[in-house]
Design an enzyme around this catalytic site. Structure first.
Site, PDB file in Angstrom:
ATOM      1  N   CYS A 117      -9.135  -7.652   0.716  1.00  0.00           N
ATOM      2  CA  CYS A 117      -9.383  -6.442   1.369  1.00  0.00           C
ATOM      3  C   CYS A 117     -10.993  -6.188   1.016  1.00  0.00           C
ATOM      4  O   CYS A 117     -11.874  -5.217   1.840  1.00  0.00           O
ATOM      5  CB  CYS A 117      -9.300  -5.141   0.629  1.00  0.00           C
ATOM      6  SG  CYS A 117      -7.663  -6.172  -0.281  1.00  0.00           S
ATOM      7  N   GLN A 126       1.273  -9.718  -5.902  1.00  0.00           N
ATOM      8  CA  GLN A 126       1.249 -10.882  -6.501  1.00  0.00           C
ATOM      9  C   GLN A 126       2.010 -11.849  -7.547  1.00  0.00           C
ATOM     10  O   GLN A 126       1.900 -13.282  -7.218  1.00  0.00           O
ATOM     11  CB  GLN A 126      -0.734 -10.844  -6.574  1.00  0.00           C
ATOM     12  CG  GLN A 126      -1.610 -10.584  -6.019  1.00  0.00           C
ATOM     13  CD  GLN A 126      -1.924 -11.240  -4.555  1.00  0.00           C
ATOM     14  OE1 GLN A 126      -1.994 -12.533  -4.659  1.00  0.00           O
ATOM     15  NE2 GLN A 126      -2.465 -10.612  -3.850  1.00  0.00           N
ATOM     16  N   THR A 128       0.790  -1.655   0.219  1.00  0.00           N
ATOM     17  CA  THR A 128      -0.225  -0.432   0.303  1.00  0.00           C
ATOM     18  C   THR A 128       0.901   0.910   0.080  1.00  0.00           C
ATOM     19  O   THR A 128       0.511   2.005  -0.857  1.00  0.00           O
ATOM     20  CB  THR A 128      -1.689   0.552   1.169  1.00  0.00           C
ATOM     21  OG1 THR A 128      -1.665  -0.912   0.675  1.00  0.00           O
ATOM     22  CG2 THR A 128      -1.643   1.341   1.497  1.00  0.00           C
ATOM     23  N   THR A 157      13.524   5.476  11.357  1.00  0.00           N
ATOM     24  CA  THR A 157      14.794   4.184  11.529  1.00  0.00           C
ATOM     25  C   THR A 157      14.223   2.959  10.832  1.00  0.00           C
ATOM     26  O   THR A 157      13.104   2.666  11.446  1.00  0.00           O
ATOM     27  CB  THR A 157      14.335   3.358  13.176  1.00  0.00           C
ATOM     28  OG1 THR A 157      14.734   5.471  13.552  1.00  0.00           O
ATOM     29  CG2 THR A 157      15.636   2.375  13.504  1.00  0.00           C
ATOM     30  N   SER A 211       5.954  -7.011  -1.673  1.00  0.00           N
ATOM     31  CA  SER A 211       5.168  -6.309  -0.256  1.00  0.00           C
ATOM     32  C   SER A 211       5.451  -7.822   0.594  1.00  0.00           C
ATOM     33  O   SER A 211       4.895  -9.173  -0.222  1.00  0.00           O
ATOM     34  CB  SER A 211       3.847  -6.800   0.218  1.00  0.00           C
ATOM     35  OG  SER A 211       3.730  -6.128   1.128  1.00  0.00           O
ATOM     36  N   ALA A 212       6.278  -8.537   1.586  1.00  0.00           N
ATOM     37  CA  ALA A 212       7.172 -10.054   2.245  1.00  0.00           C
ATOM     38  C   ALA A 212       6.012 -10.477   2.227  1.00  0.00           C
ATOM     39  O   ALA A 212       6.298 -11.759   1.983  1.00  0.00           O
ATOM     40  CB  ALA A 212       8.232  -8.987   3.167  1.00  0.00           C
ATOM     41  N   HIS A 213       4.694 -10.202   3.211  1.00  0.00           N
ATOM     42  CA  HIS A 213       3.323 -10.928   3.541  1.00  0.00           C
ATOM     43  C   HIS A 213       2.938 -12.189   2.800  1.00  0.00           C
ATOM     44  O   HIS A 213       2.620 -12.929   3.226  1.00  0.00           O
ATOM     45  CB  HIS A 213       2.591 -10.097   4.967  1.00  0.00           C
ATOM     46  CG  HIS A 213       1.539  -9.691   3.907  1.00  0.00           C
ATOM     47  ND1 HIS A 213       0.332 -10.355   3.531  1.00  0.00           N
ATOM     48  CD2 HIS A 213       1.539  -8.956   3.848  1.00  0.00           C
ATOM     49  CE1 HIS A 213      -0.377  -9.728   2.858  1.00  0.00           C
ATOM     50  NE2 HIS A 213       0.435  -8.235   2.744  1.00  0.00           N
TER      51      HIS A 213
HETATM   52  C1  LIG Z   1      -1.872  -6.194  -6.207  1.00  0.00           C
HETATM   53  C2  LIG Z   1      -2.060  -5.898  -4.875  1.00  0.00           C
HETATM   54  N1  LIG Z   1      -1.038  -4.934  -3.561  1.00  0.00           N
HETATM   55  C3  LIG Z   1      -1.344  -4.589  -3.039  1.00  0.00           C
HETATM   56  C4  LIG Z   1      -1.724  -4.805  -1.859  1.00  0.00           C
HETATM   57  C5  LIG Z   1      -1.637  -4.163  -0.459  1.00  0.00           C
HETATM   58  O1  LIG Z   1      -0.683  -4.668   0.129  1.00  0.00           O
HETATM   59  P1  LIG Z   1      -0.137  -4.545   1.504  1.00  0.00           P
HETATM   60  O2  LIG Z   1      -1.490  -5.567   2.396  1.00  0.00           O
HETATM   61  O3  LIG Z   1       1.498  -4.834   1.102  1.00  0.00           O
HETATM   62  O4  LIG Z   1      -0.060  -3.108   1.838  1.00  0.00           O
HETATM   63  C6  LIG Z   1      -2.237  -6.207  -2.158  1.00  0.00           C
HETATM   64  C7  LIG Z   1      -3.343  -7.020  -1.264  1.00  0.00           C
HETATM   65  O5  LIG Z   1      -3.980  -7.267  -0.618  1.00  0.00           O
HETATM   66  C8  LIG Z   1      -2.416  -6.968  -3.736  1.00  0.00           C
HETATM   67  O6  LIG Z   1      -3.116  -7.988  -3.662  1.00  0.00           O
END
Ligand SMILES: Cc1ncc(COP(=O)(O)O)c(C=O)c1O
Length: 390
Positions: free
Chosen positions: A337, A179, A74, A237, A199-201
């Site tokens: 989301c 993705q 995000t 930091t 995004s690492a998660h």
């Molecule tokens: C394509 C895409 N972009 C952005 C995000 C947002 O990721 P984050 O949770 O790391 O902000 C997601 C999460 O579902 C995603 O699938």
């Protein structure tokens, strides 16, 4: 719960790998200090951070100073769009109609700064229509943001092709690869974009950390001021353990070349076979239909379905997700989301899915934690949930 839960929601998030937890645990004890401090503890943290940056840079074949650590996709998306637009004369921003809400939100902010926004339409499979390219990339387009792989229906977008067209026209292009990267790392330059979000998660790394990768010479302005970390682009930091966990998670991913093989290999050796077998069995149930692109244009771990009653009436996706969870199958309805809302899926609407079926999307996304035995149990659980609908 009656059944152990089978987790089929990798596209929402993934559990951290044991190696990621181990690295982070160790660094929370040995590299907890502020990497900017000049004493021994600070230097140890700075060294660990530097090591992690080099490891990450190697996975994308970039220099470590092309990496900007953020809190996740995000933030990366906002930095990419707002941070690059700041150095440009306001013009047109083109985004696909199937972006993550973060991109729509950043675009909305640019609108208030004098930019016009155009949405790149998709076909019935969720892939951007290349017949619109000339028109959308004509003046005054100055910036493009294109999702690399769509999270809700798994559609792989022709990013390399569009990036080349942008480059020829002097248009800056960002891609949200949140993705895509979990299914394979690649040399940044081979995708051809100027800015890349991840995004690492989503790839079995820690939550709360991500990256924006920028091409050499791509100008960015920070979204906030402060201590000037991350080349002045993201003050605060640095979270050494999170960055090191992200580096460790990236090490476990396979590599591919997005310019010649647009379908990534998948996060584990067996993932594509498991996905194909599961899909074949699920499609034996008359209430389920595949939604989105064919398998050769889709993420290798991804299944998107539309669920109906036996006589063809669309079933509410959120209700199904709750019933499947009670039956021990964790999946989601649309993007994670938007799964909390009962509105139509923006993605299915953009794809032209009619009326009430826009609320009937189901997403199953597999990960390396699943055994064949886990997956064998899924179709029967689906069948009993679907039968129980009035
Ligand atoms: C394509 C895409 N972009 C952005 C995000 C947002 O990721 P984050 O949770 O790391 O902000 C997601 C999460 O579902 C995603 O699938």
């Amino acid at each position: 719960m009656e059944h152990p839960e089978i987790y089929l929601d990798a596209a929402a998030t993934t559990p951290p790998l044991p190696a990621v937890i181990a690295v982070m645990q160790q660094l929370q004890q040995t590299a907890w200090a502020n990497p900017s401090s000049l004493h021994g503890a600070g230097l140890a943290a700075a060294e660990a951070l530097e090591r992690a940056r080099w490891r990450i840079a190697e996975r994308f074949a970039v220099s470590p100073d092309q990496l900007i650590v953020t809190s996740g996709a995000t933030e990366s998306v906002h930095l990419a769009l707002l941070g690059s637009a700041n150095g440009l004369v306001p013009g047109r921003l083109v985004i696909s109609s199937v972006e993550h809400p973060a991109v729509f939100a950043a675009a909305h902010q640019l609108e208030a700064l004098g930019w016009s926004i155009a949405e790149w339409p998709v076909d019935g499979q969720g892939i951007v229509r290349l017949d619109q390219l000339e028109q959308l990339l004509s003046a005054p387009t100055r910036l493009v943001s294109l999702i690399a792989a769509q999270g809700e229906v798994g559609a792989l977008q022709p990013v390399s092709r569009i990036a080349k067209a942008c480059r020829e026209r002097g248009i800056l292009i960002h891609s949200d690869a949140t993705q895509l990267v979990p299914q394979g790392c690649f040399p940044f330059e081979r995708l051809g974009v100027d800015l890349l979000t991840l995004s690492a998660h989503k790839f079995c790394g820690p939550r709360g950390v991500g990256l924006l990768i920028r091409g050499p010479g791509v100008a960015l302005s920070p979204l906030q001021g402060g201590g000037g970390q991350e080349h002045g682009l993201r003050s605060g930091t640095e979270p050494v353990a999170l960055v090191s966990g992200m580096a460790e998670a990236l090490m476990a991913l396979p590599s591919f070349d997005p310019a010649s093989h647009p379908v990534p290999p998948g996060c584990s050796l067996q993932i594509r076979r498991q996905r194909d077998q599961l899909l074949e069995r699920l499609l034996e149930l008359p209430q389920l239909q595949l939604c989105g692109p064919p398998l050769d244009q889709r993420l290798p771990h991804h299944i998107a379905l539309i669920a109906t009653t036996a006589d063809g009436q669309p079933l509410p996706g959120r209700d199904l997700v709750r019933r499947l969870a009670a039956a021990g199958v964790a999946c989601s309805s649309g993007s994670a989301c938007s799964s909390g809302s009962s509105t139509d899926s923006v993605v299915l609407t953009a794809m032209g899915v009619p009326g009430i079926a826009r609320k009937s999307g189901l997403r199953l996304s597999l990960g390396p934690w699943l055994s064949d035995q886990d997956l064998d149990a899924v179709p029967d659980r689906f069948a009993s949930v679907l039968q129980a609908f009035p």
